[in-house]
Design a protein around this motif. Structure first.
Motif, PDB file in Angstrom:
ATOM      1  N   ASP A   1     -61.674  29.712  31.655  1.00  0.00           N
ATOM      2  CA  ASP A   1     -63.073  28.739  31.467  1.00  0.00           C
ATOM      3  C   ASP A   1     -62.864  27.867  30.459  1.00  0.00           C
ATOM      4  O   ASP A   1     -63.597  26.931  30.351  1.00  0.00           O
TER       5      ASP A   1
ATOM      6  N   GLU B   1     -60.535  35.826  41.115  1.00  0.00           N
ATOM      7  CA  GLU B   1     -60.003  34.900  40.385  1.00  0.00           C
ATOM      8  C   GLU B   1     -59.175  33.632  41.160  1.00  0.00           C
ATOM      9  O   GLU B   1     -59.221  32.648  40.491  1.00  0.00           O
TER      10      GLU B   1
ATOM     11  N   ARG C   1     -61.568  30.643  40.926  1.00  0.00           N
ATOM     12  CA  ARG C   1     -61.567  30.039  39.821  1.00  0.00           C
ATOM     13  C   ARG C   1     -60.801  28.370  39.800  1.00  0.00           C
ATOM     14  O   ARG C   1     -59.657  28.504  40.364  1.00  0.00           O
TER      15      ARG C   1
END
Length: 268
Positions: free
Chosen positions: A150, A183, A186
């Motif tokens: 992030d 995942e 992302r």
């Protein structure tokens, strides 16, 4: 000056004390025979000093353990080296802006669910205690948190189809596939599956990862049978960059990988 107590030294110290007391030797008597100070040996037993090869050889001789004490010391050295490597490797990864990862046999540790990690540990180390299993699970969960995607860290991960089709309980694999699908969504994670049956043998290179830190030489972390190897050697790093590029070329594109993961999830 005493050194910080570490669990590996504690176990060695307890083992040394047990051997000494079993033979009815006082600390002073053993010190006289081995020609080391009783104060120093006491610090070894209480894990306030790290054992070294010279003193261990002398103690092994005087305690007549036929190399057993020296082997125990070697275990300490290997365990501490693994811990030092782990801490060093995690430190580099926290500073990285990109990590490229490949494992031919299992889902990468930082993407593993707790139950998947449990299965892998119990199959690879059948004698593992519940405490050790829980420690591995916590370590892998912490590893994922350290990889701050992030915050901009880019992860390029290649999995093999073999890793996703192992005979593992359906409920465990469903949860693991859900995690991988999550995942893959992302924006800073690129996930690819390497199909089974490809003609190129680059996947036989074993598990490795390449760590890129701004302004520094890339690092290569390669796994082997009893641990991992960390180097910034330019020639070795470039060789594995070439291997990773070949694996990327053979792997399914990210969008096709996402569909395949979904299909595998539905089939369970």
């Amino acid at each position: 000056m005493d050194e910080p107590r570490k669990s590996e030294w504690v176990r060695f110290g307890l083992h040394l004390k047990r051997l000494r007391t079993q033979q009815g030797l006082s600390l002073n008597r053993l010190a006289d025979r081995a020609e080391w100070s009783a104060t120093y040996l006491g610090k070894l037993e209480n894990a306030k000093r790290a054992p070294n090869a010279d003193v261990v050889r002398d103690l092994d001789r005087e305690l007549r353990t036929n190399g057993a004490l020296l082997r125990a010391w070697n275990d300490v050295v290997r365990a501490q080296a693994a811990l030092d490597w782990y801490e060093q490797s995690r430190g580099y990864e926290k500073r990285a802006h990109e990590i490229r990862f490949f494992h031919p046999l299992v889902v990468p540790g930082f993407f593993q669910t707790p139950e998947y990690a449990r299965v892998i540990v119990t199959h690879t180390v059948p004698t593992a205690s519940e405490k050790r299993i829980q420690n591995v699970i916590r370590t892998r969960e912490s590893w994922r948190k350290d990889l701050d995607t992030d915050g901009g860290l880019v992860l390029n991960v290649i999995l093999t189809e073999l890793a996703l089709t192992r005979p593992i309980a359906s409920e465990v694999m469903r949860e693991q596939l859900d995690r991988l699908i999550q995942e893959a969504e992302r924006p800073t994670v690129t996930l690819q599956v390497l199909p089974s049956g490809i003609s190129d043998l680059a996947w036989l290179s074993g598990a490795f990862r390449l760590v890129y830190i701004e302004g520094e030489q890339p690092l290569l972390c390669a796994e082997h049978a009893i641990g991992e190897y960390l180097t910034d050697d330019e020639q070795e790093t470039r060789k594995m960059e070439t291997v990773f590029s070949k694996l990327q070329a053979w792997a399914l594109p990210p969008d096709v990988t996402a569909r395949k993961l979904g299909e595998m999830r539905q089939a369970l």
